[in-house]
Structures are given as C-alpha cells and as structure tokens.
Write an enzyme that holds these catalytic residues in place. Sequence first.
Site, PDB file in Angstrom:
ATOM      1  N   ARG A  66       4.709 -12.792   9.841  1.00  0.00           N
ATOM      2  CA  ARG A  66       5.378 -11.531   9.546  1.00  0.00           C
ATOM      3  C   ARG A  66       6.686 -11.455  10.331  1.00  0.00           C
ATOM      4  O   ARG A  66       6.845 -12.109  11.354  1.00  0.00           O
ATOM      5  CB  ARG A  66       4.489 -10.334   9.844  1.00  0.00           C
ATOM      6  CG  ARG A  66       4.028 -10.222  11.281  1.00  0.00           C
ATOM      7  CD  ARG A  66       2.955  -9.155  11.439  1.00  0.00           C
ATOM      8  NE  ARG A  66       3.477  -7.825  11.198  1.00  0.00           N
ATOM      9  CZ  ARG A  66       2.989  -7.000  10.275  1.00  0.00           C
ATOM     10  NH1 ARG A  66       1.991  -7.340   9.524  1.00  0.00           N
ATOM     11  NH2 ARG A  66       3.506  -5.793  10.119  1.00  0.00           N
ATOM     12  N   LYS A 101       4.099   0.705   9.522  1.00  0.00           N
ATOM     13  CA  LYS A 101       4.243   1.986   8.833  1.00  0.00           C
ATOM     14  C   LYS A 101       3.617   3.120   9.632  1.00  0.00           C
ATOM     15  O   LYS A 101       4.116   4.239   9.610  1.00  0.00           O
ATOM     16  CB  LYS A 101       3.596   1.889   7.451  1.00  0.00           C
ATOM     17  CG  LYS A 101       4.510   1.207   6.444  1.00  0.00           C
ATOM     18  CD  LYS A 101       3.917   1.208   5.062  1.00  0.00           C
ATOM     19  CE  LYS A 101       2.877   0.139   4.928  1.00  0.00           C
ATOM     20  NZ  LYS A 101       2.455  -0.095   3.535  1.00  0.00           N
ATOM     21  N   GLU A 107       0.882  -1.163   0.000  1.00  0.00           N
ATOM     22  CA  GLU A 107       0.000   0.000   0.000  1.00  0.00           C
ATOM     23  C   GLU A 107       0.925   1.220   0.000  1.00  0.00           C
ATOM     24  O   GLU A 107       1.794   1.312   0.875  1.00  0.00           O
ATOM     25  CB  GLU A 107      -0.836  -0.046   1.284  1.00  0.00           C
ATOM     26  CG  GLU A 107      -2.028   0.856   1.241  1.00  0.00           C
ATOM     27  CD  GLU A 107      -2.835   0.789   2.538  1.00  0.00           C
ATOM     28  OE1 GLU A 107      -2.798  -0.237   3.234  1.00  0.00           O
ATOM     29  OE2 GLU A 107      -3.479   1.798   2.841  1.00  0.00           O
TER      30      GLU A 107
HETATM   31  P1  ATP Z   1       2.457  -2.331   8.129  1.00  0.00           P
HETATM   32  O1  ATP Z   1       1.624  -3.159   9.064  1.00  0.00           O
HETATM   33  O2  ATP Z   1       3.890  -2.260   8.481  1.00  0.00           O
HETATM   34  O3  ATP Z   1       1.881  -0.998   7.866  1.00  0.00           O
HETATM   35  P2  ATP Z   1       1.262  -3.485   5.883  1.00  0.00           P
HETATM   36  O4  ATP Z   1       0.999  -4.928   5.968  1.00  0.00           O
HETATM   37  O5  ATP Z   1       0.117  -2.575   6.080  1.00  0.00           O
HETATM   38  O6  ATP Z   1       2.472  -3.138   6.790  1.00  0.00           O
HETATM   39  P3  ATP Z   1       1.505  -3.412   3.067  1.00  0.00           P
HETATM   40  O7  ATP Z   1       2.024  -2.323   2.235  1.00  0.00           O
HETATM   41  O8  ATP Z   1       0.057  -3.714   3.033  1.00  0.00           O
HETATM   42  O9  ATP Z   1       1.947  -3.103   4.539  1.00  0.00           O
HETATM   43  O10 ATP Z   1       2.355  -4.726   2.838  1.00  0.00           O
HETATM   44  C1  ATP Z   1       2.776  -5.213   1.608  1.00  0.00           C
HETATM   45  C2  ATP Z   1       3.131  -6.661   1.774  1.00  0.00           C
HETATM   46  O11 ATP Z   1       4.194  -6.802   2.702  1.00  0.00           O
HETATM   47  C3  ATP Z   1       1.973  -7.460   2.301  1.00  0.00           C
HETATM   48  O12 ATP Z   1       1.877  -8.655   1.562  1.00  0.00           O
HETATM   49  C4  ATP Z   1       2.318  -7.706   3.727  1.00  0.00           C
HETATM   50  O13 ATP Z   1       1.781  -8.914   4.175  1.00  0.00           O
HETATM   51  C5  ATP Z   1       3.850  -7.742   3.694  1.00  0.00           C
HETATM   52  N1  ATP Z   1       4.403  -7.342   4.996  1.00  0.00           N
HETATM   53  C6  ATP Z   1       4.128  -6.228   5.687  1.00  0.00           C
HETATM   54  N2  ATP Z   1       4.775  -6.211   6.870  1.00  0.00           N
HETATM   55  C7  ATP Z   1       5.481  -7.370   6.924  1.00  0.00           C
HETATM   56  C8  ATP Z   1       6.351  -7.956   7.893  1.00  0.00           C
HETATM   57  N3  ATP Z   1       6.630  -7.344   9.046  1.00  0.00           N
HETATM   58  N4  ATP Z   1       6.901  -9.153   7.598  1.00  0.00           N
HETATM   59  C9  ATP Z   1       6.635  -9.759   6.438  1.00  0.00           C
HETATM   60  N5  ATP Z   1       5.830  -9.273   5.497  1.00  0.00           N
HETATM   61  C10 ATP Z   1       5.255  -8.092   5.720  1.00  0.00           C
HETATM   62 MG    MG Z   2      -1.670  -3.195   4.744  1.00  0.00          MG
END
Ligand code: ATP
Ligand code: MG
Length: 554
Positions: free
Chosen positions: A257, A267, A33
């Site tokens: 994760r 984020k 995102e």
């Molecule tokens: P955050 O919770 O840090 O804001 P998010 O999941 O909202 O992260 P996205 O941009 O939606 O962030 O994530 C893109 C991809 O990265 C998704 O497939 C998500 O599952 C993966 N991802 C995000 N954080 C992690 C993590 N800590 N470890 C492994 N994969 C991750």
């Molecule tokens: Mg997300």
Amino acid sequence: MSEEKSLNFLEEIVEADLASGKYKFILTRFPPEPNGYLHIGHAKSICLNFGLAATYGGQTNLRFDDTNPVTEDTEYVDSIKEDIRWLGFHWANEFYASDYFDTLYEYAVTLIKKGLAYVDDSSSEEIAKLKGTPTEPGKDSPYRNRGIDENLRMFEDMKAGKYADGEKVLRAKIDMAHSNMLMRDPIIYRIKHAHHHRTGDTWCIYPMYDFAHGQSDSIERITHSICTLEFVPHRELYDWFIEKLGIFPSHQYEFARLNMTYTVMSKRKLLQLVTEGHVTGWDDPRMPTISGFRRKGYTPESIRMFAEKIGVARRENLIDLSLLEFCLREDLNKRALRVMAVLDPVKLVITNYEEGKTEDLISENGPDEHLGTRHVPFSRELWIEREDFMEVAPKKWFRLAPGSMVRLKSAYVVQCTGYSKDEAGRVTEIQCEYFPESRSGSGSTEFQVKGTIHWVSVPHAETAEVRLYDRLFKVENPAAEEGDFKEYINPDSLQVIEKAYVEPSLLLATMDDRYQFIRKGYFCLDKEAQPGKMIFNRTATLKDTWVKQQSGES
Ligand code: ATP
Ligand code: MG
C-alpha cells in the site's frame, strides 16, 4: 509494452497468464468500500488496476464493496465515481457486492449442505476464547457438529429475522488447529438488523468481507484480483471458498500500500479529521484525498505520473510527499498561465511617469509559445511585494533598495529614488523613476539589470483572497508516533491572505485554469469563489521550500 521498460511483478504474471492461455482476456476490478472519500493511496490502486488491464487490452470493473450496512452512504458512492472519472479512467461495469447478496446466500447454503458450514450460537467473546493463538491451536465450538438439516433451518431463520444481532453466526467449517488463524472456522455471516443504502431492509444478515470479496470476483470472472499486502493471510481462505464452491477461479495478488509522509492514509483517520473539524471537509485542500488534491489544483496527469513513478512493490515503504509535488510541478510548469499577483503589497510610485496614463503591455503567458500572450495594464502607481524592497540592502541584493535598479516584469527598468515610512517605521511607499527606452520587447540592450520583480497596477488591480497551505502534520509519519495522531497536526497548515492584488486578467479565471503567480507559486481558483469574490488556493510553491530549509539555504 515498450521493450526497454522492465516489467513489474504484476505485468510479469499477466504476460505469463496470457502466454500460457490461462486467460484470453484480462479483467481487473477496483473495489472500494463506500465508507469515505478516496485518498491518494486509492489513486495508486486505481492507476494500477485500470492501467494493468488497459496495457493488455483488458477491462476493469468498479465494484462497491458494500457489505457493511452501517458505515456506507450514497454520498461516498458518488464521490468515488467522480474521482475515478476525474483521474481519467473508465470502468467497464458498475457493480455492487450487495447485488450478489442472493447468490452469496445460496453459496452459504451450498457450504452447509456439503457439511462445510455451521450455525454457531456462541457469543463473540466465546468464539474469541476458543480461537487459540498463533502458537496454540483453537478448540472446537460446542455447536460445530450440528446436523446439516438443523443448520439449514437455523440459517433460514437467521435470514428471516428470528434472532437478534449477535445471537448466532454462520461459520465455515475448516480447521480449528490451522496454522493460519483466519482458517480457524471463520465467521461468514452475521446478523445485523440495519438499513442498507441499496438493499434497504431486505436483509438482516450480511456476509463478512472474506465471504463476499472472492466470490464477487468470481461471479464477475475477474482474472487478477489485486489488493494490498494486509490481505496476504486472507488468500488461503479466498482460494478455499472458490475451490469448495467450484466457481470461477479468480486469483488474488498483493502489492504494498502507499504510505506518504506528513499525512495519514486511512479513511477512519480522515473521517475523524472531518467530523472533529480539524479540516473543513473531505475535500479540504490539505487532505490527502483525491478531492482535496483536485480542489488544491492538482491535475490528474500529475497524480498518474506519481503512480507511475512509485511503481508497484511488494514491500511497505513511506513515500516522500515531495515526490508527488515534483510530479505536480513537472506538469504545471508546462500548462500554468503566468500572471502577476502581489500577496503582501506596498505601493511603488513612478514619479516621472505621466499621471492618469495607462499602457497596455503585452506579456507572455508562459515560456511555451502555445500559451500565447495577454495585455497587462501599466500605470504610474503599482503594487509590488513588500519583500522586494530593502532600506539597507546587502551586497548581492538584486531587487529594490535606495539607488538600485530593477526591471518591472514585461515593462520598464526603474531606479529607486526614495521611500516613505510611517511612525511605526513601516515602509508605506517607494518612489522610482523609469527609463522610457527600457521597455520590454523594445530590443534595447542598454539596460542590463540583474533583478526582475512582478507588480500590479494600482488603479487596475483586482482584489482576491489567497489561501496558502502547508503540510497537515508536523511529523513525517503521524500514525506511527506515540499517542493520538491528531496531536501532530500542524497548527499553521493554512494561512489566509484576505486581500491580495491580482492583475485584471484573472477576472476570467475558471476552476479549470492553472496559474503560476510569477515568483510566488502555482495557484487555482477555489470552488468557494463567486462573482465579485475571487479566492485562490496555492497548489504548490515553485520550489521545494522544505528541502531548502533543511539544507539551511533559506
Ligand atoms: P483505508 O485503510 O484507507 O480505509 P481500505 O483498504 O479500507 O482503505 P477500500 O475502500 O477497501 O479502502 O480500498 C479499495 C481498494 O484500494 C482496495 O483494493 C485497497 O487495497 C486499495 N487501497 C486502499 N488503501 C490503499 C493504499 N494506501 N495504497 C494502495 N492501495 C490502497
Ligand atoms: Mg477496506
């Protein structure tokens, strides 16, 4: 795949799918995102998605999950692309969920026509109230049995902008008593009169994550849609939409994760650190972002090695930051050019060395021959590290003290003959005599001394600012502590040395170079450096100093 290495659970699934002929070609996607910079957790997901597809001759799409117009920005889109490229991966296609807004709208219309979606006039509070709890079923909304034609007309009016934000939503019609709360008539479209970074003001209704993600996978014909464990309960809904719409059957798989010690990995939290000024930006070298690590001097190889080592698991855990640093040192030890820099200088004068004379000594750039050699100027006056001298030395002190002998790296053996102090008792100068026959590389075996120290010739020294970083948080898992995570910020995470002395070869440093300041750590040039103003970031200490402290050695 090599035979000895055991497969992780995703590799097993892919191999089985290829063997059964379910898929001929593996297509994965990385779906960020664009609402922030990527962090090391994303790096794990990138290495996994791109790595898995590559292993089996497949490809990976980069898809920006840009269905929330409010938090997204093209700055983030650009940084995400830069980070993925830097990690060494190439996407097959660059897509945006917003490219599918028309198709998604059509999908919603299809559901309405099948009697599987309805417009609900309830407020979000009313909807929440009827939702039930994990142990109690929910109750039907009074709008649940609206006729198909009315639903179609109202949904069109929603799209046409006839309603205000929150006035109506479109919901899937599933089961208000479902054991999975997410299946209790989830909202699939909401009204948001907001400007979108790509579609501008074309839309005032936006699909919810669950109605966009799986369908986007399906539109792209993604075979294996890999996400983190918190999406396990969403899988049922993911499958429901695909089944009811009769579209390409993508499948969702979940892994744990990455969580890492002494930092936060969301984020939203990272954004707070940036906007509230706890760090200088998303790429502050203390940040767990890919751009932060890059600026600090990490290599893509070290991050990929780390991702490989932690593997993929189906259980959440907390990975030690020192494992990432271990991977970094493994890589930098091979590639870093060894140079000399004095961070806390005191002057050493070699009283029997000719005044005004300079020798160009040859020094190896590293243990590996391919790193080559360079010239280092030597003269009568040198800067050495203050901590390398002691007025009264303990028994096993192999550095400088009155009467003791040390080797000056790549140069001569010297013996300390005296020192001077100022009124405050601070050492201001150390005097030595050198042994001309002891020159490094001369083959002489006469001078066997236990200690070697680094130095920089005073008249040839260049000055540099050096930034020493420590972990950003004082506690292992700040997000799990009581109160606000920012209360646990380490106040000493940055120490700036305004004026260090470095050997003149560093004038040629570029941002791509990696250095080992001998005995001091790994360093790289910071992006703020300018001609005439060198700035170095410490990438890592040479050893894991925290482990030492804990075992009481230091
Ligand atoms: P955050 O919770 O840090 O804001 P998010 O999941 O909202 O992260 P996205 O941009 O939606 O962030 O994530 C893109 C991809 O990265 C998704 O497939 C998500 O599952 C993966 N991802 C995000 N954080 C992690 C993590 N800590 N470890 C492994 N994969 C991750
Ligand atoms: Mg997300």
